[in-house]
Design an enzyme around this catalytic site. Structure first.
Site: not given
Ligand code: DGY
Length: 321
Positions: A237, A239, A268, A287
């Site tokens: 979650t 990158r 993406e 995302h």
């Molecule tokens: C962030 O805030 O970096 C998330 O990847 C997106 O909300």
């Protein structure tokens, strides 16, 4: 003279009204990001930029904006899309939106872990397509996290929140990587700080929570993924660029790992015919880690506070510089 701020996408809530009452605000109205060319046109003469993670804010773009540029406020906790060193050397403040999206993103990591472990997406698709024939004693067999080992790569705020959920909720044992000693995690969650190779070879479930930078780009390459056991589930979650996607495709195709759950990819979105999109062993979300009403509204408040502070030469509420 009124200062100008360019906001690269509509953001939720009323916070932009606060900005409008303090300066001249221009908001990109489209649902998709402005092109690099549009960015170059729009930043000229701005004192502040309120940007999204999809906008590349380079030193060159800062120069195109002009010397009056004082602040770049990213509507995200991650800020790898901004050349922070270039901003520092130009005296431009850079802000982000930490903390308020921690729980939402940790929830997304847990959701992906379960979705990938239990074939949730392909199983639901079978039902939707009217193709489910019967209860199957050997069908859709997944893997269970209860009592197994969780490996958290990057024990920051979101890594810790993910670990708390899975250690307290599912009795998982915890291994983690961290640049610093984190005795609070060891005491509260029974965690053990280990090196990456140990984490990968000893964890049944691995969740990625490091920031993207030159040290973490392709951190999980073919060799690293090759250390994971064949029943392992990998969740990301953070990158997309932290995982070598070709290596992940290969590992999933060879069933060298059990499944993957990704909220982030490179690029993406991924093209619809990409092997990861097509893989029955990979769940991909668009995302949405921070995509709750609560988090996105709170992010908007911080992002606007950061712009307002930067415009008046004050320290930002959440600064990365
Ligand atoms: C962030 O805030 O970096 C998330 O990847 C997106 O909300």
């Amino acid at each position: 003279m009124t200062q100008r701020v360019w906001v690269t996408r509509e953001i939720p809530g009323e916070s932009l009204d606060r900005l409008r009452s303090a300066c001249e605000v221009d908001v990109w109205p489209e649902a998709t990001p402005p092109s690099a060319e549009t960015l170059r046109e729009k930043v000229v003469g701005c004192a502040g930029l309120l940007t999204m993670l999809s906008d590349a804010i380079t030193g060159e773009l800062m120069d195109v904006a002009g010397e009056q540029l004082k602040v770049v406020s990213n509507y995200a906790v991650g800020f790898n899309n901004i050349d922070v060193d270039a901003a520092k050397s130009r005296g431009i403040s850079v802000g982000n939106t930490p903390d308020v999206l921690t729980d939402a993103t940790a929830d997304t990591a847990v959701a992906l872990l379960f979705a990938a472990s239990r074939h949730v997406v392909p199983a639901a698709k079978q039902v939707q397509a009217g193709e489910w024939k019967t209860w199957e004693p050997t069908g859709w067999l997944g893997v269970e996290p209860g009592g197994k080992t969780l490996g958290i790569i990057g024990m920051g705020r979101i890594g810790k929140a993910t670990a708390e959920r899975l250690v307290r909720g599912w009795g998982m044992k915890l291994l983690y990587t961290s640049r610093r000693d984190q005795s609070d995690v060891d005491n509260e969650l029974g965690g053990q700080r280990v090196d990456l190779d140990t984490l990968l070879s000893q964890s049944d479930f691995v969740s990625v929570h490091v920031a993207l930078n030159e040290q973490t780009r392709n951190l999980l390459d073919a060799e690293a993924i090759g250390r994971m056991p064949s029943h392992a589930v990998l969740v990301n979650t953070a990158r997309g660029e932290i995982i070598d996607q070709d290596a992940l495709v290969d590992a999933l195709e060879r069933r060298a790992i059990f499944a993957a759950g990704l909220d982030v990819t490179t690029p993406e979105p991924l093209p619809g015919d990409h092997p990861l999109v097509k893989s029955p062993h990979c769940v991909i979300l668009p995302h949405i880690g921070s995509a709750t009403d609560q988090s996105r509204h709170a992010m908007a408040e911080i992002a606007v506070d950061n712009v307002l502070a930067g415009l008046s030469g004050k320290p930002l509420r959440c600064s990365v510089t």
